[in-house]
Enzyme design. Structure first.
Site, mmCIF file in Angstrom:
data_model
loop_
_atom_site.group_PDB
_atom_site.id
_atom_site.type_symbol
_atom_site.label_atom_id
_atom_site.label_comp_id
_atom_site.label_asym_id
_atom_site.label_seq_id
_atom_site.Cartn_x
_atom_site.Cartn_y
_atom_site.Cartn_z
ATOM 1 N N GLU A 67 0.869 -1.192 0.000
ATOM 2 C CA GLU A 67 0.000 0.000 0.000
ATOM 3 C C GLU A 67 0.900 1.235 0.000
ATOM 4 O O GLU A 67 0.929 2.008 0.949
ATOM 5 C CB GLU A 67 -0.962 0.004 1.179
ATOM 6 C CG GLU A 67 -0.349 -0.151 2.554
ATOM 7 C CD GLU A 67 -1.361 0.099 3.663
ATOM 8 O OE1 GLU A 67 -2.323 0.845 3.441
ATOM 9 O OE2 GLU A 67 -1.170 -0.440 4.760
ATOM 10 N N GLU B 251 4.419 8.666 -4.034
ATOM 11 C CA GLU B 251 5.162 8.202 -2.857
ATOM 12 C C GLU B 251 6.127 7.078 -3.235
ATOM 13 O O GLU B 251 6.500 6.245 -2.404
ATOM 14 C CB GLU B 251 4.192 7.779 -1.754
ATOM 15 C CG GLU B 251 3.422 8.964 -1.185
ATOM 16 C CD GLU B 251 2.522 8.603 -0.016
ATOM 17 O OE1 GLU B 251 2.663 7.484 0.513
ATOM 18 O OE2 GLU B 251 1.679 9.434 0.365
#
Length: 613
Positions: free
Chosen positions: A404, A413
């Site tokens: 995740e 990210e």
């Protein structure tokens, strides 16, 4: 900003009244008495020129805090700073400046400026901008009608004049529109655009109200809908015009009823409300160790982990036949405090497929929690690995690789870099969850967000992308696809047990040019970014507005600002080029607008904003 600062019930509506410029009525004592009789919160008091007759002896009547809470100044409406008469123009400017100066001296919270007298606004705007630069206090509210009498529903002259005025004032944050409700309302898309303006005050003439069956004042449903829109954005209301026999109290009661009829916030909206229009820097998960509180917030998401559990369950079912008695090997990379480990174990139980789980986490503080969970929750099938997934050597290959690592823009990210590095754990026929993620952009308008970025007064913050729950803003075109990433990365054939083919470093740079068509006149302040992700087959998560996963709150949109806002007309093409760049130690985005205006490249070489590898 509120005129009235005291604590009030949640359904309270801040309602004031505009006092007439008739010298017989423009009196502070009478105005305060009128407010008290009708339970009003504040009044807009005319200044009536340099003698300030309404304020005579006022300092004996009100202390400073009362002035700040109860009175808004109102400049003389007969002033015309763009008249061709030199004498009237100069006298008008002197009056305007003296009135604003006195209001600043009295620490009034706001001054109501009259609507420009004609299409000629340059000198009026120049004088107002000069006053804004000279006085740090108060706010200036420019009266702007919702529509101009005689215009068609789709006409937009009032907003275009407001936009020209504030542009001449260099988008000064203390200049905001005081929108005046009109009997005839413009088209819905024009009304919606006011969400993107910092409307501090909504003026409602008593003449706009109708009478209900009991003879009490009431607004039409369309007018009520616009009032609710303004109340959701914390606007105050100012009644204008005579109240008649019913008194202003009756108008106030109707406005309270309108506020009371607004549905309460859902639990998700209540959670998001403190984050409305709050600029946040994206997480740096590779450079920084997340705090326990950050993990805890994400773990409360009721949707994300249910979707992950569903995807893992489907994957386990699909590979059950090939797994044998030992079952499937599942590696959770970036395990945090263990929510995906729990989802994997639940999916194993549901699918009746045994699993061996490796929970890989680089944050030593989160590893402590994982180890405690292993002991307390009987995670016999789970091996805790305290290591960076990019450097860990796996003892065996995995059938399913779960992560995740997604950000608000999908890849922001560094999910591509992390999963390319972890792909060597995966068997050649293994499954990655997520399997794909895509980013999207849409041109947006938000005066508040622009002002918040501009308040830093430097280039760096205009070249920074922000995670933000956009509330006071709109998009002016449908989002378009920007970048796509898929896993496993077939262009980087590194798998567990596969022959070493010495592939080159995977290329995760991207570039794209997008062309949007503006759906209305607007001032563009930047671009809103979103993502969606295919976890496995038909199981998705999304923050794209058209497909947003209901009640999922782990991600807010991302914003890429432009340094200089630019006007687009309905039907104009907006062209923006966007790059994802990578270096040895960082990745970053660059962007530039090339139509309808050409603007400098923002964030070249990641000079202002980057994600550390």
């Amino acid at each position: 900003f509120f005129v009235v600062m005291s604590k009030t019930p949640e359904n309270h509506v801040y309602v004031g009244v505009e006092i007439s410029e008739d010298p017989q009525e423009a009196n502070l004592d009478c105005g305060l008495e009128l407010c008290a009789e009708n339970d009003l919160d504040f009044l807009a008091l005319p200044l009536l020129g340099p003698t300030f007759e309404p304020f005579k002896h006022s300092q004996k009547i009100l202390i400073s805090s009362d002035w700040h809470h109860a009175v808004v100044g109102k400049v003389t409406s007969s002033i015309d700073l763009d008249t061709e008469d030199d004498f009237d123009r100069r006298r008008g400017e002197q009056t305007l400046m003296s009135e604003i100066s006195y209001c600043s001296h009295m620490a009034l919270p706001a001054i109501l400026l009259h609507t420009p007298k004609s299409a000629a606004i340059v000198n009026y705007a120049r004088a107002v901008y000069s006053a804004l630069l000279e006085h740090t206090y108060p706010m200036l509210w420019l009266r702007v009608p919702l529509s101009i009498e005689g215009e068609e529903e789709d006409a937009d002259g009032a907003w275009l004049q407001w936009n020209a005025f504030r542009t001449l004032c260099n988008h000064h944050p203390k200049l905001t529109p005081a929108v005046e409700l009109t009997a005839d309302l413009p088209a819905p898309r024009i009304l919606e655009r006011w969400k993107a303006e910092q409307v501090k005050c909504l003026l409602i003439p008593t003449s706009v109200f109708m009478s209900d069956i009991h003879g009490r004042p009431a607004l039409s449903l369309r007018h009520q809908d616009f009032v609710k829109q303004c109340l959701r954005h914390k606007a105050q209301i100012m009644l204008t015009g005579p109240a008649g026999a019913v008194g202003y109290q009756a108008y106030r009661e109707h406005l309270r009823a309108v506020k009371k009829s607004m549905p309460p916030l859902s639990p998700i909206q209540a959670y998001e409300q403190p984050y409305y229009d709050c600029l946040q820097a994206p997480l740096q998960p590779l450079m920084d160790h997340l705090a326990s509180q950050t993990y805890e917030v994400f773990e409360k998401d009721p949707v994300k982990y249910a979707q992950y559990e569903k995807a893992i369950g489907h994957a386990l079912t699909d590979i059950a036949a090939q797994c044998g008695e030992r079952g499937a090997v599942v590696m959770v990379v970036g395990a945090g405090r263990g929510p995906l480990v729990k989802a994997t174990l639940r999916a194993s139980k549901t699918s009746k497929v045994k699993v061996t789980v490796y929970a890989v986490e680089k944050n030593p503080n989160a590893v402590v929690t994982l180890q405690a969970m292993k002991q307390q929750c009987d995670w016999e099938a789970v091996t805790i690995v305290s290591a960076d997934m990019r450097h860990w050597q796996a003892p065996e290959g995995c059938d399913i690789l779960v992560s995740e690592l997604l950000g608000s823009f999908g890849d922001n990210e560094l999910s591509p870099e992390c999963l390319d590095g972890a792909q060597r754990f995966l068997k050649p026929d293994g499954i990655s969850i997520p399997a794909q993620y895509r980013s999207y952009l849409s041109p947006m308008m938000s005066a508040k967000l622009h002002n918040d970025v501009a308040a830093y007064n430097d280039l760096e913050h205009f070249e920074t992308n922000y995670v933000v729950r956009i509330h006071a803003g709109i998009t002016v075109a449908e989002p378009q696809l920007v970048f796509t990433f898929e896993h496993p990365n077939v262009e980087y054939p590194v798998f567990y047990g596969a022959p070493d083919c010495n592939p080159s470093t995977p290329d995760n740079t991207r570039e794209v040019t997008l062309r949007f068509t503006a759906d209305r006149n607007a001032l563009i302040h930047g671009f809103a970014g979103y993502f969606d992700s295919q976890l496995y087959k038909d199981t998705y998560i999304s923050i794209l507005p058209s497909t947003h996963s209901q009640d999922m709150f782990s991600w807010f949109p991302i914003m890429f600002p432009v340094q200089t806002p630019f006007l687009v007309r309905e039907g104009d093409m907006i062209e923006v080029s966007f790059w994802r760049r990578t270096g040895k130690h960082k990745a970053w985005y660059e962007w530039c607008v090339t139509s309808p205006v050409s603007m400098p490249l923002q964030n070249p070489n990641g000079r202002s904003c980057s994600i550390g590898l």
